[in-house]
Scaffold this active site. Structure first.
Site, short mmCIF file in Angstrom:
data_model
loop_
_atom_site.label_atom_id
_atom_site.label_comp_id
_atom_site.label_asym_id
_atom_site.label_seq_id
_atom_site.Cartn_x
_atom_site.Cartn_y
_atom_site.Cartn_z
N LYS B 76 0.86 -1.19 0.00
CA LYS B 76 0.00 0.00 0.00
C LYS B 76 0.90 1.24 0.00
O LYS B 76 1.92 1.27 0.69
CB LYS B 76 -0.90 -0.02 1.25
CG LYS B 76 -1.92 1.13 1.28
CD LYS B 76 -2.91 0.97 2.45
CE LYS B 76 -3.91 2.12 2.50
NZ LYS B 76 -4.89 1.98 3.61
N SER B 151 -9.92 2.26 2.69
CA SER B 151 -8.99 2.99 1.86
C SER B 151 -8.00 2.09 1.13
O SER B 151 -7.38 2.55 0.16
CB SER B 151 -8.20 3.98 2.74
OG SER B 151 -7.37 3.27 3.63
N SER B 175 -10.38 -0.04 6.87
CA SER B 175 -9.73 0.12 5.56
C SER B 175 -9.06 -1.12 4.99
O SER B 175 -8.67 -1.14 3.83
CB SER B 175 -8.69 1.24 5.63
OG SER B 175 -9.32 2.49 5.56
#
Lengths: 476, 487, 95
Positions: B76, B151, B175
């Protein structure tokens, strides 16, 4: 109207650690800009703070030194504001729960003692520095200082004159060096005072509006700044004006204070507990460990000097004004010197010499052992007090210890009564006029004759003996 | 090969059936082909990835390989990686090349994994749809018109589309779990403090936690073995012995007490999701689990509490982005103040600005007690609800998200509707507990089969058991191994 | 708690984010919605409840006082917007 000034101090002391409070960067002074600014110090995205154990030790030491409450649990908070020397956009400080709580410090103001209450002391990080003189219209930011550990020490508004404020600041300055938590270097900013000043009609118990004089880094400036600020506030009020709360700076060139252009119109620091740090726990064991390695405190030592050596409070206070002086004095006395004599010399002759050469007692070329050696020769009448000064000067100049200097220079006191009588006979013969004056009742003439005899002996004659023989010969 | 488990890939690498270089090239080629549409990655650096693959091959040849050596993992873009552009999904960091390694990155490097690229995400991890990214929205591989969740939407889409073997995510309010649910994969948010936050760009420090996103619980166990561990650079990292997260895998679930919080099955839950979750629970019954009804009475309050605490922390965490030392600086400004205001106005997107403003407001003079302090008090009530629940059950189960993947743009203009996406996940972050989402089946929505996730919440440090709870289910179902069409 | 457009501008200034009047107006509506959501908390009686800052009841770990960092100025300033002689440059700071 009679006015009274009310003063409180906030002092930032830079703690004597090796590394920063929340990172492993060096805090050494004077490095090239930003070479001691790690990822944590420049607040790169993702970095996190970890608390330096030594900074906590320093806070505990200070708490013990001012007899304060040491919080079993204290909390770090974020003080949020934007400024280029503050890389995270917040300063990590302590707000609601500081590490050190209420304590006090007793100071000597002239011949009076006064106790100043300490409100709190908390750990926090220093900011970086803005450097002017970069490209036109720009400032340069150096973050080497960012993250340097500070202990901010806050007093109650207990001081009533510039002299009291300076006495407190000096005492605090000595204390933090005494316990080894701060090097006290004011030029390098290791000890900085913010002074809150307000005035009120004498007798009133309501505090006036205060103005804060920021960043005073010398005691002389502090004195001048407070005096100027006090006069300014009184004049303003007497002229029918009002005081606005403000932060002011002292200009040493003009001797005046002026309000700063405020960093933030309305300060709203939005303090909240720093979620990156956990509560700081200090156990009784932690405190006991620090206590075990704490040096004897100046207050305790002062009382000990008064009690054990029968010294006056004034002398004892002077001798404990720094750890260096106290250690030196103690070392002299341990060598067998008479305490009152040692006190007089350490605070008189030795201090004057050091002062003259702007040196610290740790740099004294005359060691306590040497000084004690000198005292032995005074005590056993080998030399007079006057000659002792001469010997001391020679010792200071590195010519050896007292005995060898006395020997080399032939300064040994003359106590042989035959020799003294011979000198006096010569003096009497050569100064018939003075003898006449004496006989006519002028006592001053006697002293002049003693002086002549001492001079003739090059100061080596025992003064008491000279006195006695002279009186006998004059039939007085 | 792209459907293989991490264990299978490891075995193939060990037996030299395939090299890490070949495997990495395979994924890079798939990324070339599909990423222009799916947009799961922000940064691909084939040269760097292949250099790591080459090093991994040498390590395998030398016989010093670890389980993840040579396996391409997507990271990420919230993790700072040395030499890699690290944006956190923001224009603010569009020019930011990481000058150091996050601990998570370092741990994967040390394990010999290949960093395949940096995945797309909601800007500064603020969002539940990946639509707040400066780098554009991410397509849900199951229905390209829908969001992947957020997210960690880029990581979720990358795993679902088989554009990596596995990925990392971070979870502040859901997330990892919500995008895992919406994309049909397994995602775990560990107990707060198990994975170092050093180098993970902070959103809400007291809630943020990184975790694995993968095809199966077994894969996640391997990832957890690498990611977790005490880190002296993170004060909130817990000092615990290293654990083996595979140790429980394969144990029977007989007697497992599964708590179903009645508040998780009330208003707000879509009927399609409820049906899938209920059938998954029926499966657990078959596996020997005992079902108990529990209550988490303060569930509804977790959203307001979260939307005070997270923005408050974020408003302060994001103050460092001021255009002075790195990141975006406005091209023109009048003075220092103007430089700050313009750089931040230009560098941050709308949702991030909104949250900074909310956070600034709730911390400002006069409001602290009514908002921040109050939220922290209710946070304790929420944590106590869980503590009580865990006296009655071993794990808690329920839906991960109230619905399936929604259409891009559907909630983009209604922050409050978007925030409700996290109704079942947020409380877990507030309590600091581990939470996991695993594929539980599909719901038919507008003629499309959309994945549904089952959330499993465990007690503190109970990840190994949770992984086995998921693993046991994945032994008797195949939801987790299904793949979207056209890829 | 109702918010006004001038409140939005004041908060935006504290947060150092430039907002135009139109933006303030648009933001106001969204923020008011969020604050409405947050208002639910006020119905809860929290008397006597200790605020929870961290999920684990642990205390701060201390780092030994050792210098572990080396000079990385060159690497860090390679990504800086403006530097001169090792300093970060900003528009003039006025006190």
């Amino acid at each position: 109207m009679q006015w009274e000034v009310v003063i409180g101090l906030e002092t930032h002391t830079q703690l004597q650690t090796k590394s920063k409070i929340f990172s492993g960067s060096s805090i050494a002074f004077g490095a090239e800009p930003n070479t001691q600014a790690s990822a944590v110090d420049i607040a790169l995205p993702g970095v996190l703070p970890v608390l330096n154990a030594e900074a906590v030790q320093c806070a505990i030491k200070f708490g013990l030194a001012v007899n304060a409450e040491i919080a079993p649990r204290s909390v770090f908070a974020r003080k949020n504001y934007f400024y280029p020397d503050l890389p995270k956009g917040y300063q990590i400080s302590q707000y609601e729960l500081p590490v050190v709580g209420k304590g006090s410090l007793t100071v000597q103001v002239g011949d009076q003692e006064k106790t100043i209450r300490i409100t709190r002391a908390h750990l926090e990080e220093d900011a970086g520095k803005s450097v002017h003189g970069a490209s036109v219209g720009m400032s340069g930011i150096d973050l080497n200082r960012a993250g340097t550990p500070l202990l901010e020490i806050v007093t109650e508004p207990d001081m009533r004159s510039a002299a009291e404020a300076v006495a407190y600041a000096k005492k605090l300055h000595e204390l933090v060096q005494w316990i080894g938590i701060c090097d006290g270097n004011m030029q390098e900013g290791s000890f900085r005072c913010d002074v809150n000043v307000s005035v009120r009609p004498k007798g009133s118990d309501k505090l006036g509006t205060r103005r804060e004089i920021k960043n005073l880094n010398s005691f002389r400036f502090m004195q001048q700044a407070i005096e100027y600020e006090t006069r300014w506030q009184i004049e303003t009020l007497e002229d029918g004006g009002t005081i606005q709360q403000a932060t002011v700076l002292f200009n040493p060139d003009t001797g005046e204070t002026r309000a700063m252009r405020s960093k933030e119109e309305a300060n709203d620091y939005r303090y909240f507990p720093d979620p990156d740090l956990l509560p700081l726990q200090i156990t009784l064991e932690d405190i006991a460990k620090v206590k075990a390695v704490m040096p004897e405190l100046p207050g305790d030592m002062k009382e000990c000097f008064e009690r054990e050596y029968s010294l006056s409070a004034y002398d004892a206070s002077g001798l404990t004004s720094s750890r260096g002086i106290a250690d030196y004095f103690t070392a002299v006395v341990v060598q067998g010197a008479e305490p009152k004599m040692a006190a007089n010399w350490v605070m008189g002759t030795v201090a004057a010499k050091l002062n003259e050469q702007d040196q610290d007692i740790s740099a004294s070329p005359v060691s306590p052992l040497q000084l004690a050696g000198l005292f032995k020769r005074i005590a056993d009448n080998t030399i007079s007090n006057k000659i002792a000064r001469e010997v001391f000067d020679a010792m200071w100049a590195g010519e050896g210890d007292a005995d060898s200097i006395i020997e080399k220079k032939g300064l040994k006191q003359v106590t042989d009564s035959g020799a003294i009588e011979a000198i006096i006979d010569e003096v009497l013969a050569a100064n018939a006029a003075m003898v006449e004056e004496f006989r006519a009742g002028k006592e001053k003439a006697f002293n002049a004759l003693v002086g002549q005899a001492m001079k003739a002996s090059k100061g080596k004659a025992n003064p008491a003996q000279v006195n006695e023989v002279l009186r006998r010969k004059l039939g007085a | 090969m792209i459907n293989s488990s991490l264990k299978q890939l490891g075995a193939m690498l060990q037996s030299k059936q395939v090299s890490s270089t070949e495997l990495t090239q395979e994924f890079l080629q798939r990324i070339d082909q599909h990423n222009p549409e799916i947009n799961a990655y922000i940064t691909i650096d084939a040269e760097r990835s292949l250099a790591q693959a080459k090093a991994a091959d040498a390590r395998i040849a030398a016989g010093t390989a670890q389980p993840l050596t040579g396996i391409p993992i997507a990271q990420k873009d919230i993790f700072v990686a040395n030499g890699w552009k690290t944006t956190c999904g923001s224009k603010m960091l569009d020019n930011f090349i990481g000058p150091y390694d996050a601990t998570v990155i370092k741990l994967f490097d040390e394990a010999g994994a290949v960093n395949l690229g940096k995945t797309n995400m909601d800007e500064f991890a603020m969002g539940s749809s990946n639509e707040t990214s400066y780098y554009g929205k991410v397509q849900n591989p199951w229905d390209r018109t829908r969001v992947p969740g957020g997210s960690s939407g880029g990581s979720a889409a990358a795993v679902a589309a088989r554009l990596c073997a596995a990925a990392t995510g971070t979870d502040t309010g859901g997330s990892i779990r919500q995008p895992a649910s919406l994309c049909g994969l397994s995602g775990l948010k560990p107990t707060y403090g198990l994975v170092s936050r050093y180098g993970m760009i902070a959103f809400a420090s007291s809630l943020d936690q990184a975790g694995p996103m993968a095809k199966s619980c077994e894969d996640m166990a391997l990832m957890m073995n690498v990611m977790t561990g005490f880190d002296e650079r993170d004060s909130t990292s817990l000092q615990r012995d290293k654990e083996d997260y595979e140790r429980e895998l394969g144990k029977p679930l007989q007697g497992l007490r599964v708590g179903l919080p009645k508040e998780f099955f009330a208003d707000g839950l879509s009927s399609e999701v409820a049906a899938v979750v209920e059938s998954a629970i029926a499966e657990y019954r078959k596996l020997g689990a005992e079902i108990v009804e529990i209550s988490l009475p303060n569930t509804q309050l977790s959203i307001p509490v979260y939307y005070v605490l997270a923005p408050a922390e974020a408003s302060s965490n994001l103050s460092r982005f001021d255009g002075v030392r790195y990141g975006h600086r406005a091209a023109e400004y009048d003075d220092l103040l103007d430089m700050y205001c313009k750089s931040r106005a230009e560098g941050f997107g709308a949702e991030v600005k909104r949250r900074i403003l909310i956070g600034t407001y709730v911390l400002s003079a006069g409001y602290y007690d009514a908002y921040y302090l109050k939220a922290q008090q209710i946070r304790r009530l929420i944590a106590e609800d869980f503590a009580k629940a865990f006296t009655q059950c071993d794990v808690i189960m329920g839906p991960t998200a109230p619905g399936t993947a929604f259409r891009s743009g559907e909630k983009a203009n209604d922050p409050v509707a978007m925030y409700l996406e996290d109704l079942y996940t947020i409380a877990v972050n507030l309590a600091g507990l581990p939470g996991m989402s695993i594929p539980a089946g599909f719901a038919s929505v507008d003629g499309k089969q959309l994945p549904v996730g089952l959330q499993v919440i465990g007690n503190y440090f109970d990840e190994a058991r949770m992984l086995n709870v998921g693993h046991a289910y994945q032994q008797v179902t195949d939801w987790h191994s299904r793949m979207p069409e056209g890829l | 708690m109702s918010l006004s457009s001038s409140d939005v501008k004041r908060i935006a200034h504290l947060a150092r984010i430039e907002v135009s009047d139109e933006e303030a107006e648009a933001t106001l509506q969204k923020l008011s919605g969020i604050l409405g959501l947050i208002e639910q908390m006020q119905a809860v009686d929290t008397t006597g409840i200790v605020p929870m800052s961290h999920s684990q009841d642990v205390v701060q770990r201390l780092r030994p006082d050792v210098v572990t960092e080396t000079d990385q100025r060159a690497a860090f300033q390679a990504i800086a917007p403006a530097v001169e002689n090792g300093l970060y440059l900003v528009p003039k700071v006025i006190e």
